[in-house]
Design an enzyme around this catalytic site. Sequence first.
Site, PDB file in Angstrom:
ATOM      1  N   TRP A 163     -17.647 -47.390  16.150  1.00 15.63           N
ATOM      2  CA  TRP A 163     -16.837 -47.400  14.627  1.00 15.63           C
ATOM      3  C   TRP A 163     -16.886 -46.259  13.766  1.00 15.63           C
ATOM      4  O   TRP A 163     -16.727 -46.145  12.427  1.00 15.63           O
ATOM      5  CB  TRP A 163     -17.530 -48.686  13.927  1.00 15.63           C
ATOM      6  CG  TRP A 163     -16.532 -49.945  14.178  1.00 15.63           C
ATOM      7  CD1 TRP A 163     -16.797 -50.823  14.817  1.00 15.63           C
ATOM      8  CD2 TRP A 163     -15.364 -50.063  13.592  1.00 15.63           C
ATOM      9  NE1 TRP A 163     -15.362 -51.575  14.527  1.00 15.63           N
ATOM     10  CE2 TRP A 163     -14.814 -51.683  13.168  1.00 15.63           C
ATOM     11  CE3 TRP A 163     -15.040 -49.548  12.740  1.00 15.63           C
ATOM     12  CZ2 TRP A 163     -13.416 -51.999  13.518  1.00 15.63           C
ATOM     13  CZ3 TRP A 163     -13.406 -49.313  12.455  1.00 15.63           C
ATOM     14  CH2 TRP A 163     -12.979 -50.796  12.706  1.00 15.63           C
ATOM     15  N   TRP A 208     -16.984 -58.944  23.481  1.00 17.56           N
ATOM     16  CA  TRP A 208     -17.787 -58.669  22.857  1.00 17.56           C
ATOM     17  C   TRP A 208     -17.333 -59.226  21.686  1.00 17.56           C
ATOM     18  O   TRP A 208     -18.208 -59.519  21.007  1.00 17.56           O
ATOM     19  CB  TRP A 208     -18.096 -57.412  22.813  1.00 17.56           C
ATOM     20  CG  TRP A 208     -18.585 -57.154  21.934  1.00 17.56           C
ATOM     21  CD1 TRP A 208     -18.248 -55.982  21.009  1.00 17.56           C
ATOM     22  CD2 TRP A 208     -20.004 -57.110  20.718  1.00 17.56           C
ATOM     23  NE1 TRP A 208     -18.612 -55.565  19.854  1.00 17.56           N
ATOM     24  CE2 TRP A 208     -20.270 -56.060  19.513  1.00 17.56           C
ATOM     25  CE3 TRP A 208     -20.853 -57.618  21.202  1.00 17.56           C
ATOM     26  CZ2 TRP A 208     -21.520 -56.600  18.996  1.00 17.56           C
ATOM     27  CZ3 TRP A 208     -21.900 -57.800  20.819  1.00 17.56           C
ATOM     28  CH2 TRP A 208     -22.402 -57.103  19.808  1.00 17.56           C
ATOM     29  N   ASP A 296     -20.136 -46.867  30.342  1.00 17.37           N
ATOM     30  CA  ASP A 296     -19.094 -47.552  29.547  1.00 17.37           C
ATOM     31  C   ASP A 296     -18.562 -48.267  29.528  1.00 17.37           C
ATOM     32  O   ASP A 296     -17.456 -48.799  30.448  1.00 17.37           O
ATOM     33  CB  ASP A 296     -19.119 -46.732  28.178  1.00 17.37           C
ATOM     34  CG  ASP A 296     -18.931 -47.526  26.969  1.00 17.37           C
ATOM     35  OD1 ASP A 296     -18.268 -49.118  26.791  1.00 17.37           O
ATOM     36  OD2 ASP A 296     -18.823 -47.297  25.681  1.00 17.37           O
ATOM     37  N   HIS A 326     -22.755 -47.689  26.862  1.00 21.45           N
ATOM     38  CA  HIS A 326     -21.921 -47.530  25.008  1.00 21.45           C
ATOM     39  C   HIS A 326     -23.078 -46.867  24.549  1.00 21.45           C
ATOM     40  O   HIS A 326     -22.307 -45.783  23.228  1.00 21.45           O
ATOM     41  CB  HIS A 326     -21.918 -48.562  24.892  1.00 21.45           C
ATOM     42  CG  HIS A 326     -21.136 -48.722  23.511  1.00 21.45           C
ATOM     43  ND1 HIS A 326     -19.425 -48.161  23.658  1.00 21.45           N
ATOM     44  CD2 HIS A 326     -21.454 -49.059  22.261  1.00 21.45           C
ATOM     45  CE1 HIS A 326     -19.372 -48.238  22.178  1.00 21.45           C
ATOM     46  NE2 HIS A 326     -20.266 -48.798  21.132  1.00 21.45           N
TER      47      HIS A 326
END
Length: 346
Positions: A163, A208, A296, A326
Amino acid sequence: AFPNMAGVLGFLQKVFLIGVFNVAGAWRYGFEAIWSRIYRRQLPVSLRTPESRFTSLPGYDFDPHYVEIEGFRVHYVDEGPKEARETVVCLHGEPTWSYLYRKIIGPLAKGGHRVIAPDFIGFGKSDKPSDSSFFTHELHLRTVRELFEGLDLRNVTLVVHDWGGITGLGALQSIQDRIARLVILNTAIPPFGGSFVSWNATLNFFAWRSLTFCFGRSLPIEYVMKMAVRGLPSSIAAAYSAPFPSRDYKVGPAKWPLLVPLYRGMSPTVVASSKSARDILKEWKKPALVMFANKDPIIADLAPYFKKIIPGAQDVPSVVIHKAGHFLQEDKGEEIAQHILDFLAR
């Protein structure tokens, strides 16, 4: 040819789990709505994690620095010489904080660079809103802009992840004149690169997102980090959970994944800032390093997307961090720091 049964079963299992998580999340949401009407509590607008929660965290002995933004106290790490010719700003994502960059900050500072790693509002040592309505993409965009302007940061190498990428790249419109270079680590710009993302990765993201919807503010961050980073010591996993003494503090981790737009009309500010980021990156001729981990499970496929659309990335060799997931800064932080130092020396 017969279909790969293991693949089919894995697909069905993920679809089933997504359904279960979303049904459970809907029940949780309804129960909490009813319970909040019966048992009314008055919480302050913002919550501040006690400093005692951050004592003796492994590898994190940086002095704290603070600035006030939108009425919230925002924490940031500020290491290295203030008069350095180049400043490196590192933006974290979900559900982490500046602790994620601890293995990178030291080597970059020792290399003569100023290194700044803020905690977004809702994370780390920054204040946490108690009401989810305060936790918006607009707030994070303003946080990035005001931090850059308030500290008068220039000639910046912007390092983004998760993010931190959606937000940092989304804020380029207001800070691009202050940016000299980009380092892009395992992040995305919604929608996620079209054909670059596999169905398996898409399902992993939905799983997720559904998990966070299911748990809400009860999201077990320590457990999430141990699942995401193979062999993560319990003391390190606990450090990621340190900013959240109770579920009241977890508005950020609970809401951030839900801001990812899944359809037209959802999260319009994220959509608008992502379009702006994409348009800017297509014209970006300053140096850009694309550095993704190969393990990832969600967005490893997106490295070629960034490499393709950014002109400034064409002459900079991409880097693949092997045997990292990740949270590649946790898996291979020292290696990433060296790649960034090499990039800065170009």
